[in-house]
Design a protein around this motif. Structure first.
Motif, PDB file in Angstrom:
ATOM      1  N   VAL A 121       4.036  59.889 -13.588  1.00  0.00           N
ATOM      2  CA  VAL A 121       4.283  60.825 -12.565  1.00  0.00           C
ATOM      3  C   VAL A 121       5.754  60.849 -12.684  1.00  0.00           C
ATOM      4  O   VAL A 121       6.284  59.864 -11.621  1.00  0.00           O
ATOM      5  CB  VAL A 121       3.649  61.087 -11.265  1.00  0.00           C
ATOM      6  CG1 VAL A 121       3.933  62.148 -10.704  1.00  0.00           C
ATOM      7  CG2 VAL A 121       1.684  61.431 -12.135  1.00  0.00           C
ATOM      8  N   GLU A 122       6.858  62.521 -11.848  1.00  0.00           N
ATOM      9  CA  GLU A 122       7.958  61.810 -12.157  1.00  0.00           C
ATOM     10  C   GLU A 122       8.332  63.566 -11.219  1.00  0.00           C
ATOM     11  O   GLU A 122       7.327  64.223 -11.863  1.00  0.00           O
ATOM     12  CB  GLU A 122       9.275  62.246 -13.337  1.00  0.00           C
ATOM     13  CG  GLU A 122       8.283  61.163 -14.431  1.00  0.00           C
ATOM     14  CD  GLU A 122       9.666  60.685 -15.448  1.00  0.00           C
ATOM     15  OE1 GLU A 122      11.009  60.241 -15.468  1.00  0.00           O
ATOM     16  OE2 GLU A 122       9.142  60.951 -16.268  1.00  0.00           O
ATOM     17  N   THR A 123       9.066  63.092 -11.123  1.00  0.00           N
ATOM     18  CA  THR A 123       9.124  64.307  -9.378  1.00  0.00           C
ATOM     19  C   THR A 123      10.883  65.196  -9.334  1.00  0.00           C
ATOM     20  O   THR A 123      11.820  63.906  -9.508  1.00  0.00           O
ATOM     21  CB  THR A 123       8.696  65.131  -8.073  1.00  0.00           C
ATOM     22  OG1 THR A 123       9.398  62.931  -7.480  1.00  0.00           O
ATOM     23  CG2 THR A 123       7.551  64.173  -8.107  1.00  0.00           C
ATOM     24  N   ARG A 124      11.110  66.438  -9.411  1.00  0.00           N
ATOM     25  CA  ARG A 124      12.575  66.133  -9.755  1.00  0.00           C
ATOM     26  C   ARG A 124      12.188  67.612  -7.773  1.00  0.00           C
ATOM     27  O   ARG A 124      11.454  68.096  -7.589  1.00  0.00           O
ATOM     28  CB  ARG A 124      12.924  67.253 -10.032  1.00  0.00           C
ATOM     29  CG  ARG A 124      13.671  66.605 -11.327  1.00  0.00           C
ATOM     30  CD  ARG A 124      14.706  65.234 -11.140  1.00  0.00           C
ATOM     31  NE  ARG A 124      14.787  64.525 -12.298  1.00  0.00           N
ATOM     32  CZ  ARG A 124      14.617  64.082 -13.023  1.00  0.00           C
ATOM     33  NH1 ARG A 124      13.429  63.026 -11.845  1.00  0.00           N
ATOM     34  NH2 ARG A 124      14.292  62.875 -14.591  1.00  0.00           N
ATOM     35  N   GLY A 125      13.800  68.466  -7.095  1.00  0.00           N
ATOM     36  CA  GLY A 125      13.404  68.541  -6.126  1.00  0.00           C
ATOM     37  C   GLY A 125      13.765  70.345  -6.633  1.00  0.00           C
ATOM     38  O   GLY A 125      14.405  70.397  -8.367  1.00  0.00           O
ATOM     39  N   HIS A 126      12.772  71.301  -6.784  1.00  0.00           N
ATOM     40  CA  HIS A 126      13.439  72.430  -7.327  1.00  0.00           C
ATOM     41  C   HIS A 126      12.795  73.655  -5.809  1.00  0.00           C
ATOM     42  O   HIS A 126      11.901  74.185  -5.288  1.00  0.00           O
ATOM     43  CB  HIS A 126      11.600  72.750  -7.900  1.00  0.00           C
ATOM     44  CG  HIS A 126      11.685  73.935  -8.622  1.00  0.00           C
ATOM     45  ND1 HIS A 126      12.080  73.833  -9.499  1.00  0.00           N
ATOM     46  CD2 HIS A 126      10.402  75.439  -8.715  1.00  0.00           C
ATOM     47  CE1 HIS A 126      11.778  75.352 -10.601  1.00  0.00           C
ATOM     48  NE2 HIS A 126      10.613  75.782  -9.978  1.00  0.00           N
ATOM     49  N   GLY A 127      14.507  73.715  -5.687  1.00  0.00           N
ATOM     50  CA  GLY A 127      14.173  74.828  -4.106  1.00  0.00           C
ATOM     51  C   GLY A 127      13.616  74.193  -3.491  1.00  0.00           C
ATOM     52  O   GLY A 127      14.090  72.775  -2.370  1.00  0.00           O
ATOM     53  N   ARG A 128      12.787  75.160  -2.049  1.00  0.00           N
ATOM     54  CA  ARG A 128      11.410  74.265  -1.529  1.00  0.00           C
ATOM     55  C   ARG A 128      10.726  73.523  -1.620  1.00  0.00           C
ATOM     56  O   ARG A 128       9.880  73.351  -1.000  1.00  0.00           O
ATOM     57  CB  ARG A 128      11.266  75.533  -0.270  1.00  0.00           C
ATOM     58  CG  ARG A 128      12.918  75.951   0.819  1.00  0.00           C
ATOM     59  CD  ARG A 128      12.160  77.049   1.168  1.00  0.00           C
ATOM     60  NE  ARG A 128      13.729  77.612   2.056  1.00  0.00           N
ATOM     61  CZ  ARG A 128      13.410  79.264   2.814  1.00  0.00           C
ATOM     62  NH1 ARG A 128      12.141  79.378   3.288  1.00  0.00           N
ATOM     63  NH2 ARG A 128      14.539  79.496   3.501  1.00  0.00           N
TER      64      ARG A 128
END
Length: 255
Positions: A121-128
């Motif tokens: 699992v990988e995550t990134r900021g995406h606006g709010r």
């Protein structure tokens, strides 16, 4: 070799694509920064697992895909996403007939200690919101050469069921999408309880390497509320947030 075919994979609400070859399906979706996409590949030249490890799969022997979704939970609540994904994968495989499918903390699907699948699992900021990309790899057909290369036995779906890779991909992705909806509405708790019913090491004595390199030993006592592995150690109950299970000893007596 049976071919992956986007037209044979139904996942309502998601764009479904199949590539012949790419570096990593996770990397492609992270670069695209779009949610609601299911991307599979016949071959990944730089497939990866946790802590920078490589994921190996010869074309036709496995199913490798990534699913992207935008989530509104705070980042601190997403630590359990690999556990959520594990529940989805194991649930789907059991429904398809692989009743022995179990979960090894934090991100492996196993059968009797042999690895059947893995999750990244990988995550990134995406606006709010947060863009979460969940990569899944499942061994569909035995690969003796890979077992020799890794020097350990692997499990594969063809040991248990007749394999149709498009059906496997559709069933697992559908389960993953449904499980993410539960996670968004109710958080980790109901899925934590289900994870524990499929825990491959429940009650076993484990050695776990922590993120800083230290090794701790204790009896596996399930998950805490945030998805940490609970160990009953000589100093008391502690939760491990990040680490790798190194060794499994005999089952301990119930507490």
């Amino acid at each position: 070799m049976d071919r992956l075919d986007a037209g044979a994979i139904a996942l309502p609400g998601f764009e479904v694509r199949v590539l012949e070859r790419c570096s990593s399906t996770n990397a492609v979706l992270l670069d695209e920064r779009r949610g609601a996409v299911l991307l599979a590949a016949e071959e990944q030249t730089a497939g990866r697992g946790r802590r920078g490890r490589r994921w190996y799969s010869a074309p036709g022997n496995g199913v490798t895909f990534s699913l992207s979704s935008t989530l509104r939970q705070p980042l601190r609540e997403l630590a359990g996403l690999s556990l959520v994904a594990g529940v989805a994968v194991a649930r789907a495989l059991r429904a398809m007939g692989v009743e022995q499918a179990a979960l090894k903390w934090p991100n492996d699907v196993v059968v009797a200690e042999a690895k059947l699948g893995g999750i990244l699992v990988e995550t990134r900021g995406h606006g709010r919101e947060i863009l979460a990309v969940i990569g899944v790899g499942i061994n569909c057909r035995r690969d003796a050469a890979l077992e020799r290369r890794l020097r350990r036995p692997l499990a594969s779906l063809d040991q248990f069921i007749a394999v149709d890779r498009n059906a496997v991909l559709e069933h697992v992705a559908t389960s993953l999408a449904a499980t993410l909806e539960v996670f968004e509405r109710h958080g980790l708790e109901p899925l934590r309880r289900e994870w524990q019913t499929m825990d491959a090491h429940a009650g076993a004595r484990l050695r776990v390497r922590l993120a800083d390199g230290r090794v701790v030993s204790g009896v596996a006592r399930g998950l805490d509320a945030l998805g940490g592995l609970r160990l009953q150690t000589s100093a008391g109950l502690r939760a491990v947030r990040s680490g790798q299970v190194l060794r499994v000893h005999q089952r301990a007596r119930p507490a």
